[in-house]
Design an enzyme around this catalytic site. Structure first.
Site, PDB file in Angstrom:
ATOM      1  N   ASP A 180       0.849  -1.187   0.000  1.00  0.00           N
ATOM      2  CA  ASP A 180       0.000   0.000   0.000  1.00  0.00           C
ATOM      3  C   ASP A 180       0.893   1.247   0.000  1.00  0.00           C
ATOM      4  O   ASP A 180       1.844   1.328  -0.774  1.00  0.00           O
ATOM      5  CB  ASP A 180      -0.968  -0.036   1.188  1.00  0.00           C
ATOM      6  CG  ASP A 180      -2.114   0.962   1.054  1.00  0.00           C
ATOM      7  OD1 ASP A 180      -3.112   0.629   0.397  1.00  0.00           O
ATOM      8  OD2 ASP A 180      -1.998   2.081   1.597  1.00  0.00           O
ATOM      9  N   TYR A 315      -4.124  13.456  -0.736  1.00  0.00           N
ATOM     10  CA  TYR A 315      -4.031  14.787  -1.342  1.00  0.00           C
ATOM     11  C   TYR A 315      -2.575  15.189  -1.534  1.00  0.00           C
ATOM     12  O   TYR A 315      -2.174  15.643  -2.616  1.00  0.00           O
ATOM     13  CB  TYR A 315      -4.751  15.816  -0.458  1.00  0.00           C
ATOM     14  CG  TYR A 315      -4.887  17.181  -1.101  1.00  0.00           C
ATOM     15  CD1 TYR A 315      -6.091  17.568  -1.670  1.00  0.00           C
ATOM     16  CD2 TYR A 315      -3.809  18.067  -1.143  1.00  0.00           C
ATOM     17  CE1 TYR A 315      -6.224  18.822  -2.271  1.00  0.00           C
ATOM     18  CE2 TYR A 315      -3.930  19.310  -1.738  1.00  0.00           C
ATOM     19  CZ  TYR A 315      -5.143  19.683  -2.302  1.00  0.00           C
ATOM     20  OH  TYR A 315      -5.259  20.921  -2.899  1.00  0.00           O
ATOM     21  N   HIS A 370      -4.522  -7.836   0.453  1.00  0.00           N
ATOM     22  CA  HIS A 370      -3.870  -6.540   0.581  1.00  0.00           C
ATOM     23  C   HIS A 370      -3.045  -6.405   1.859  1.00  0.00           C
ATOM     24  O   HIS A 370      -1.983  -5.800   1.856  1.00  0.00           O
ATOM     25  CB  HIS A 370      -4.938  -5.444   0.537  1.00  0.00           C
ATOM     26  CG  HIS A 370      -4.394  -4.059   0.431  1.00  0.00           C
ATOM     27  ND1 HIS A 370      -3.678  -3.619  -0.662  1.00  0.00           N
ATOM     28  CD2 HIS A 370      -4.453  -3.003   1.281  1.00  0.00           C
ATOM     29  CE1 HIS A 370      -3.334  -2.356  -0.496  1.00  0.00           C
ATOM     30  NE2 HIS A 370      -3.780  -1.960   0.681  1.00  0.00           N
TER      31      HIS A 370
END
Length: 404
Positions: A180, A315, A370
């Site tokens: 990740d 972001y 994951h």
């Protein structure tokens, strides 16, 4: 251990636990369409069950006591342009003097407890495999690490935190493992500190930019063989499926993390639904217990910076979704290992791993998703041992610390 790293104990105030209980009691749930299942998101039945468990059955103090059995510390790291950040980390040392220093980095919606099951395996002593000193920080803004207070905390800032942490612990050379964001930030860390400090690394989510005719012509041309290559076709289909069906959270957190942050910070049920959905969908039939789910969510709820802070990484790493998460990085010759798990949602063709770095090790597992370190800790540990152990392609990369 650095003299300025302080032991850390998780100790949530009673007042915070009482406030959580009141919020759970006052929770208002949405309606749900008939026979909706998982098509519209996490089912109402599951959220109600988990909420009731959190409110009535889950014992945070018991969980807290178990968490505090893990050796945890905090230390101050000066980050260029961002002042000093107080960073929380796990540091489990092996009894083997020449153990290999390993930096383990989590992602979202993960946290430092992803390393928990790996600790006794990787630090064990045996003439048959290497041992590791394991360092697992909470990313800035996650868990019990301080969050940056101004915009612009990008990939190379995270890399700076990681490298300075390892140097502060006396590890001038080390290896790296992550999935990740741990994988993505590993690319930045290796780009900036590879060879000098990072001597090799293993990823369980080996993705990078889509290859082009100009950057990776052979791998690009391979795409045209997909109709004749079921394995390649399945990998491409999985990537497209994730993009079309499961990436909404990414766009939202990459463009308006403050907006979703109000709900995450104010509503424990909102936070539970937002994260639990990913926990259920991203694993390979892992049998989550309700206690495991609620403990996982509780780390976010009781986090130092609050549940909203962690969303901002999306972001910052994309400048508001203006570019991909790999901006300013390139292929490196640092020894790289790629671990492929069948239920990793972000699967791409295996050959693409060669666009990341100098692939010296690859594994393909029969099970796992994951959260590989949490779902299949023995598999991740086995890969690290094979890659960095005697006879492995990256044996002896850390000077004077071969793990034996």
């Amino acid at each position: 251990m650095s003299s300025w790293a302080k032991p850390f104990t998780v100790d949530v105030p009673d007042a915070d636990l009482e406030l959580l209980r009141k919020k759970l009691e006052l929770a208002t749930f949405p309606d749900e369409l008939e026979n909706a299942g998982w098509d519209y998101g996490i089912p109402l039945e599951d959220v109600k069950r988990l909420t009731a468990h959190w409110k009535n059955s889950f014992d945070w103090r018991k969980a807290e006591k178990a968490i505090n059995e893990i050796p945890q510390f905090t230390t101050d790291i000066d980050v260029d342009g961002f002042g000093t950040l107080n960073i929380h980390f796990v540091h489990q040392k092996s009894k083997v003097e020449n153990a290999i220093p390993l930096l383990f980095v989590h992602g979202w919606p993960g946290h430092f407890l992803e390393v928990r099951k790996l600790l006794p395996i990787l630090t064990s002593e045996s003439p048959d495999h290497p041992s590791f000193h394991v360092v697992a920080p909470s990313l800035p803004g996650f868990g019990f690490s301080e969050a940056p207070s101004k915009p612009g905390f990008n990939g190379y800032k995270y890399a700076e935190v990681f490298n300075k942490l390892m140097l502060s612990l006396g590890y001038k050379e080390y290896v790296y493992q992550g999935g990740d964001w741990g994988h993505i930030l590993g690319i930045y860390t290796v780009n900036r500190y590879g060879h000098q400090h990072v001597k090799g690394w293993l990823s369980n989510m080996p993705i990078y930019r889509i290859p082009s005719l100009f950057t990776n012509p052979l791998i690009f041309l391979e795409l045209f063989t997909a109709p004749l290559n079921p394995t390649l076709a399945n990998a491409i289909a999985a990537a497209k499926r994730f993009r079309s069906k499961s990436s909404g959270y990414f766009v939202l957190q990459a463009t308006a993390p403050q907006t979703i942050g109000y709900s995450l910070a104010d509503s424990p049920v909102g936070l539970l639904a937002w994260i639990a959905e990913k926990l259920y969908k991203a694993v390979d039939d892992y049998p989550w217990t309700d206690d495991e789910i609620i403990e996982w969510i509780s780390i976010y709820w009781f986090s130092r910076a609050g549940p909203a802070a962690s969303a901002r990484i999306y972001y910052e790493m994309t400048e508001g979704n203006k570019h991909d998460v790999f901006e300013g990085t390139k292929w490196t010759s640092v020894p790289f290992g790629a671990a492929h798990f069948p239920r990793e949602p972000l699967r791409v063709p295996k050959s693409w791993a060669h666009t990341i770095g100098k692939v010296v090790f690859e594994s393909e597992h029969e099970a796992g998703g994951h959260f590989a370190a949490f779902e299949q800790p023995e598999s991740i540990a086995a890969d690290l041992r094979k890659m960095f152990g005697k006879g492995g392609p990256a044996y002896g990369v850390v000077s004077g610390q071969d793990g034996y």
